[in-house]
Motif scaffolding. Structure first.
Motif, PDB file in Angstrom:
ATOM      1  N   GLU A 154      46.194  38.396  40.480  1.00 24.67           N
ATOM      2  CA  GLU A 154      47.197  37.480  41.024  1.00 24.67           C
ATOM      3  C   GLU A 154      48.603  37.710  40.445  1.00 24.67           C
ATOM      4  O   GLU A 154      49.434  36.814  40.463  1.00 24.67           O
ATOM      5  CB  GLU A 154      46.749  36.024  40.834  1.00 24.67           C
ATOM      6  N   LYS A 155      48.847  38.917  39.956  1.00 24.01           N
ATOM      7  CA  LYS A 155      50.202  39.275  39.547  1.00 24.01           C
ATOM      8  C   LYS A 155      51.019  39.638  40.777  1.00 24.01           C
ATOM      9  O   LYS A 155      50.490  40.119  41.779  1.00 24.01           O
ATOM     10  CB  LYS A 155      50.171  40.464  38.576  1.00 24.01           C
ATOM     11  N   VAL A 156      52.319  39.422  40.694  1.00 17.08           N
ATOM     12  CA  VAL A 156      53.216  39.723  41.815  1.00 17.08           C
ATOM     13  C   VAL A 156      53.967  41.023  41.501  1.00 17.08           C
ATOM     14  O   VAL A 156      54.447  41.221  40.387  1.00 17.08           O
ATOM     15  CB  VAL A 156      54.207  38.568  42.050  1.00 17.08           C
ATOM     16  N   PHE A 157      54.091  41.902  42.521  1.00 20.44           N
ATOM     17  CA  PHE A 157      54.717  43.210  42.327  1.00 20.44           C
ATOM     18  C   PHE A 157      55.982  43.334  43.170  1.00 20.44           C
ATOM     19  O   PHE A 157      56.228  42.545  44.074  1.00 20.44           O
ATOM     20  CB  PHE A 157      53.710  44.308  42.664  1.00 20.44           C
ATOM     21  N   LYS A 171      48.711  36.156  50.567  1.00 20.70           N
ATOM     22  CA  LYS A 171      48.923  36.641  49.196  1.00 20.70           C
ATOM     23  C   LYS A 171      49.431  38.085  49.207  1.00 20.70           C
ATOM     24  O   LYS A 171      50.340  38.447  48.452  1.00 20.70           O
ATOM     25  CB  LYS A 171      47.622  36.534  48.399  1.00 20.70           C
ATOM     26  N   LEU A 172      48.844  38.909  50.076  1.00 16.57           N
ATOM     27  CA  LEU A 172      49.291  40.298  50.159  1.00 16.57           C
ATOM     28  C   LEU A 172      50.723  40.380  50.686  1.00 16.57           C
ATOM     29  O   LEU A 172      51.520  41.207  50.227  1.00 16.57           O
ATOM     30  CB  LEU A 172      48.348  41.098  51.055  1.00 16.57           C
ATOM     31  N   ASP A 173      51.056  39.536  51.655  1.00 15.79           N
ATOM     32  CA  ASP A 173      52.430  39.508  52.176  1.00 15.79           C
ATOM     33  C   ASP A 173      53.427  39.111  51.101  1.00 15.79           C
ATOM     34  O   ASP A 173      54.585  39.532  51.135  1.00 15.79           O
ATOM     35  CB  ASP A 173      52.525  38.539  53.361  1.00 15.79           C
ATOM     36  N   ASN A 174      52.970  38.296  50.142  1.00 16.02           N
ATOM     37  CA  ASN A 174      53.834  37.891  49.026  1.00 16.02           C
ATOM     38  C   ASN A 174      53.742  38.859  47.850  1.00 16.02           C
ATOM     39  O   ASN A 174      54.171  38.542  46.733  1.00 16.02           O
ATOM     40  CB  ASN A 174      53.456  36.480  48.559  1.00 16.02           C
ATOM     41  N   LEU A 175      53.108  40.029  48.133  1.00 21.38           N
ATOM     42  CA  LEU A 175      53.000  41.101  47.132  1.00 21.38           C
ATOM     43  C   LEU A 175      52.229  40.650  45.895  1.00 21.38           C
ATOM     44  O   LEU A 175      52.549  41.015  44.768  1.00 21.38           O
ATOM     45  CB  LEU A 175      54.398  41.606  46.725  1.00 21.38           C
ATOM     46  N   GLN A 176      51.189  39.875  46.116  1.00 21.42           N
ATOM     47  CA  GLN A 176      50.373  39.358  45.012  1.00 21.42           C
ATOM     48  C   GLN A 176      49.008  40.021  45.024  1.00 21.42           C
ATOM     49  O   GLN A 176      48.349  40.111  46.065  1.00 21.42           O
ATOM     50  CB  GLN A 176      50.213  37.845  45.139  1.00 21.42           C
ATOM     51  N   CYS A 177      48.569  40.491  43.860  1.00 20.34           N
ATOM     52  CA  CYS A 177      47.236  41.075  43.730  1.00 20.34           C
ATOM     53  C   CYS A 177      46.192  39.984  43.943  1.00 20.34           C
ATOM     54  O   CYS A 177      46.296  38.882  43.409  1.00 20.34           O
ATOM     55  CB  CYS A 177      47.064  41.705  42.344  1.00 20.34           C
ATOM     56  N   LEU A 191      51.961  47.484  44.808  1.00 21.18           N
ATOM     57  CA  LEU A 191      50.797  46.607  44.865  1.00 21.18           C
ATOM     58  C   LEU A 191      49.558  47.383  45.276  1.00 21.18           C
ATOM     59  O   LEU A 191      48.486  47.221  44.670  1.00 21.18           O
ATOM     60  CB  LEU A 191      51.062  45.468  45.852  1.00 21.18           C
ATOM     61  N   LYS A 192      49.682  48.245  46.291  1.00 24.34           N
ATOM     62  CA  LYS A 192      48.534  49.029  46.753  1.00 24.34           C
ATOM     63  C   LYS A 192      48.010  49.943  45.653  1.00 24.34           C
ATOM     64  O   LYS A 192      46.794  50.035  45.422  1.00 24.34           O
ATOM     65  CB  LYS A 192      48.916  49.866  47.974  1.00 24.34           C
ATOM     66  N   ARG A 199      40.536  45.492  44.257  1.00 22.02           N
ATOM     67  CA  ARG A 199      40.322  45.162  45.662  1.00 22.02           C
ATOM     68  C   ARG A 199      39.138  44.198  45.779  1.00 22.02           C
ATOM     69  O   ARG A 199      38.082  44.516  46.335  1.00 22.02           O
ATOM     70  CB  ARG A 199      40.092  46.426  46.484  1.00 22.02           C
ATOM     71  N   ARG A 200      39.334  43.038  45.228  1.00 20.14           N
ATOM     72  CA  ARG A 200      38.347  41.972  45.249  1.00 20.14           C
ATOM     73  C   ARG A 200      39.072  40.671  44.953  1.00 20.14           C
ATOM     74  O   ARG A 200      40.221  40.689  44.507  1.00 20.14           O
ATOM     75  CB  ARG A 200      37.232  42.202  44.227  1.00 20.14           C
TER      76      ARG A 200
END
Length: 450
Positions: free
Chosen positions: A222-225, A212-218, A231-232, A241-242
């Motif tokens: 679960e929004k994509v940036f 999910k993080l590699d796909n830039l998703q929170c 994203l960070k 961060r949960r």
């Protein structure tokens, strides 16, 4: 009732939502109260395909809903509460075999649709659900099998020292036990996915989160940036961060979801909350105490007091429970484990001293009384194990009457099993008093403490 309504009602699916203890091949995790499964459930060969119950159509397991749709449209079969089926493929294969042996009407309720329409427009659907005892028993058996597998997997992960992974937030490498990485992310990055003891299939869990993080998703909203830095910043500023607890994708990675048949962690939690609220309004003024009716460890004799039961076991079988309790200094939890151990050995018609097996319980008891094996306990390591915290029989009243000996040794505080909330501010205190830690981490094998 239209067929489209039936499809909408019964297409739901999901993992079986059902802490653990060390288990062996004969470990009884659920109280004994049911007969053996009718016809049994054969071990199925590994295959990615699931066949239709009635025809040669096959679907990959991931297309479970397509198979259910096919069986409704083509064969008029509706399977209720598919989400409660722990092993969908084994379930389908079992009923495929049973339907080949007997007519479907022997098992299923008949639902007539369009009952007010002309006869040629009416249709009969067949409902397969756990109202049928055979279906209920099958579902429970599959769930218990899944629970055993999950506990074995979690136990292996608990003591695995070959774990190797990289932190998702700082790229620091961790080798050894999984708790090193999980504790690091909770402590250094405020990313807490729960106690390591409560997680199973940790590698897969971390891979899902990393994907999910590699796909830039929170991970929470679960929004994509658009890029990694955005994203960070979002996850840090919004305190995201949960993980999203409402996302069912994560349920398979937590032991609690395998514990109770057909229930998710939310349902278990809500039941606990309702019970607390109900207790506030309970009126105990009309409460009456009922006789004990405890059952002998070795025969079917019952007694309305523990004193009478202990006297019966001493005179009839030569087993002096109060003396054994006093001589060995057994505290309450050790007595529980001893009773459950003896119950299980007797259930398996096996002498708990010499391990000889017999065809009947009568033959076993005669052997134990003649050889005096009944009066002596085997080595403490044989029965003083966490797996015997689980009752062998769900209605074992004897367990409710046990109490600490007045002269019992109290030095071994590790036998106390506190029940604490996971949602506390001090992770160190939680780890030290964790029930699972008390049961399965007595030797402090974990490389790092909270």
């Amino acid at each position: 009732m239209q067929s489209t309504c039936l499809q909408a009602s019964f297409f739901s699916s999901g993992p079986c939502k059902k802490t653990e203890t060390q288990i062996d091949t004969e470990c009884i995790l659920e109280p004994l109260s049911l007969p053996e499964s009718p016809a049994g459930v054969d071990a199925v060969e590994s295959s990615p395909y699931v066949p239709c119950i009635f025809c040669k159509e096959c679907y990959v397991l991931a297309e479970q809903n397509q198979l259910l749709k096919h069986m409704i449209i083509e064969h008029k079969l509706v399977i209720a509460d598919v989400k409660l089926v722990a092993d969908f493929r084994s379930y389908i294969l079992y009923w495929k075999r049973r339907f080949a042996e007997q007519p479907i009407t022997d098992f299923c309720s008949v639902i007539r649709t369009n009952s007010k329409a002309p006869l040629e427009e009416q249709d009969n659907y067949f409902l397969l659900c756990d109202v049928l005892p055979e279906d209920r028993l099958l579902r429970e058996q599959l769930q218990q099998k899944r629970l055993r597998e999950i506990l074995e997997q979690q136990q292996q992960e608990r003591y695995d020292t070959s774990f190797h992974s990289v932190c998702m937030f700082c790229d620091q490498e961790f080798t050894g036990n999984r708790s090193l990485l999980l504790n690091h992310m909770a402590r250094e990055h405020a990313f807490n996915i729960g106690l390591p003891d409560n997680i199973v299939n940790c590698y897969e869990f971390l891979a899902v989160l990393q994907g999910k993080l590699d796909n830039l998703q929170c991970l929470y909203c679960e929004k994509v940036f658009r890029d990694k830095n955005t994203l960070k910043d979002h996850m840090r500023k919004k305190q995201h961060r949960r993980i999203n607890a409402k996302n069912k994708e994560y349920d398979k990675f937590y032991i609690i979801n395998y514990l109770e048949f057909g229930k998710s962690w939310e349902e278990v939690q809500s039941e606990d909350d309702r019970e607390l609220l109900d207790n506030l309004e309970e009126d105990w003024s009309d409460w009456e105490e009922h006789p004990v009716c405890a059952v002998c460890l070795f025969c079917e004799q019952q007694a309305d007091t523990t004193e009478k039961l202990y006297l019966h076991m001493q005179k009839s079988h030569g087993f002096h429970f109060p003396k054994i309790k006093s001589e060995h200094g057994l505290n309450f939890y050790q007595q529980v484990k001893l009773v459950n151990f003896i119950r299980r050995e007797i259930h398996h018609c096996r002498c708990y001293n010499c391990q000889e097996k017999f065809e009947s319980k009568g033959g076993l008891i005669s052997h134990m009384e003649e050889t005096k094996h009944i009066a002596f306990l085997p080595a403490r390591s044989t029965w003083d194990q966490p797996q015997y915290y689980f009752p062998t029989y769900e209605n074992d009243t004897l367990l409710c009457t046990l109490s600490d000996s007045e002269d019992a040794q109290t030095e071994d505080q590790s036998e106390e099993v506190p029940v604490v909330s996971e949602d506390v501010s001090s992770l160190k205190a939680l780890k030290q008093s964790s029930v699972l830690n008390q049961l399965l981490c007595k030797e402090n094998k974990s490389p790092e403490k909270f």
